[in-house]
Design a protein around this motif. Structure first.
Motif, PDB file in Angstrom:
ATOM      1  N   THR A  46       0.852  -1.190   0.000  1.00 53.08           N
ATOM      2  CA  THR A  46       0.000   0.000   0.000  1.00 53.08           C
ATOM      3  C   THR A  46       0.891   1.244   0.000  1.00 53.08           C
ATOM      4  N   ALA A  52       1.135  -4.657   1.887  1.00 60.30           N
ATOM      5  CA  ALA A  52      -0.238  -4.486   1.414  1.00 60.30           C
ATOM      6  C   ALA A  52      -1.200  -4.520   2.599  1.00 60.30           C
ATOM      7  N   GLU A  53      -2.010  -3.501   2.706  1.00 56.75           N
ATOM      8  CA  GLU A  53      -2.987  -3.431   3.790  1.00 56.75           C
ATOM      9  C   GLU A  53      -4.141  -4.408   3.540  1.00 56.75           C
ATOM     10  N   TRP A  56      -6.719  -5.043   0.448  1.00 55.34           N
ATOM     11  CA  TRP A  56      -6.322  -5.706  -0.798  1.00 55.34           C
ATOM     12  C   TRP A  56      -6.099  -7.195  -0.531  1.00 55.34           C
ATOM     13  N   GLN A  72      -7.124   0.831   3.911  1.00 54.33           N
ATOM     14  CA  GLN A  72      -7.305   1.159   2.507  1.00 54.33           C
ATOM     15  C   GLN A  72      -6.140   1.997   1.985  1.00 54.33           C
ATOM     16  N   ASP A  74      -4.117   3.114  -2.167  1.00 57.04           N
ATOM     17  CA  ASP A  74      -3.689   2.576  -3.455  1.00 57.04           C
ATOM     18  C   ASP A  74      -2.614   1.517  -3.257  1.00 57.04           C
ATOM     19  N   LEU A  75      -2.671   0.484  -4.074  1.00 56.78           N
ATOM     20  CA  LEU A  75      -1.679  -0.576  -4.036  1.00 56.78           C
ATOM     21  C   LEU A  75      -0.621  -0.297  -5.095  1.00 56.78           C
ATOM     22  N   ASP A 216      -7.362   2.755  -5.218  1.00 54.54           N
ATOM     23  CA  ASP A 216      -8.472   2.577  -4.283  1.00 54.54           C
ATOM     24  C   ASP A 216      -9.315   3.844  -4.350  1.00 54.54           C
TER      25      ASP A 216
END
Length: 231
Positions: A46, A52-53, A56, A72, A74-75, A216
């Motif tokens: 993330t 990665a949170e 995802w 949350q 963006d990845l 996201d």
């Protein structure tokens, strides 16, 4: 004279295989590499986070955003890319909005991936709120250039993307159709920027090499078959 002739012929016989090899040697075509193994979020994190949170998830061969989950954001890819061809499939829910953002410079000075990155839009063209402008529709160079053709599939169906960036030349394909073509830094590009929301963003598209991000935007979206070929 005869001795010279036979020497030249002999030398030619020795060199000819090398010359033939040089003429027939073809540079190997770059091979696509998987950016998603279908099972884990390995290779991704993330934005501004070490991993990665939980929003995802790797589910049934897809990389999926659950907008109701915690963590949350963006990845983004762990690695950075400059010249590449990206291929993937995406599927957005009804009314959904997302994007593929590239050239992302990851730095706490920038709160979001789109502060520096350029976006190929993902959208449910029929019911998303952000469907009023042509250059906001699926496949567009977001807020800059509308897709040449409307070839997006309805919400809930898979769409195929190919995105190429080579020495600043951008080409987008959606479902096998070329929808955007432009040169970063060219006269058309400069006009597009000046007519967009990015005209005063001094760091927008400023980094030739950067991360690739999956956005996201608060809507459920899934990706699969994510592959990259470095050019």
């Amino acid at each position: 004279m005869k001795a010279f002739f036979f020497t030249a012929v002999a030398l030619g016989a020795v060199l000819s295989p090398v010359a033939i090899a040089q003429r027939t040697t073809v540079k190997a075509k770059p091979s696509p590499q998987a950016l998603f193994d279908g099972k884990t979020t390995n290779g991704w994190h993330t934005y501004l986070k070490p991993k990665a949170e939980p929003a995802w998830l790797a589910v049934n061969g897809t990389l999926k955003l659950d907008p109701k989950a915690t963590g949350q954001g963006d990845l983004v890819t762990d690695k950075e890319y400059e010249n590449f061809e990206l291929a993937l499939d995406w599927n957005i829910t009804e009314g959904g909005n997302s994007g593929i953002i590239f050239g992302v410079h990851e730095d706490p000075a920038f709160q979001a991936t789109y502060d520096t990155g350029v976006e190929m839009q993902i959208l449910d063209d029929k019911k998303a709120e952000d469907n009023k402008k042509a250059n906001h529709l699926a496949g567009s160079l977001y807020d800059m250039k509308a897709p040449a053709k409307n070839v997006v599939k309805p919400a809930g169906q898979w769409n195929q993307v190919k995105l190429r960036k080579l020495n600043g030349h951008l080409t987008f394909w959606l479902n096998g159709t070329e929808v955007v073509d432009t040169q970063m830094g060219g006269s058309e590009w400069n006009t597009l920027v000046q007519n967009s929301k990015f005209k005063t963003w001094k760091n927008f598209a400023a980094y030739p090499k950067g991360h690739i991000a999956l956005q996201d935007h608060g809507h459920e979206v899934a990706f699969r078959n994510i592959k990259i070929t470095q050019l």
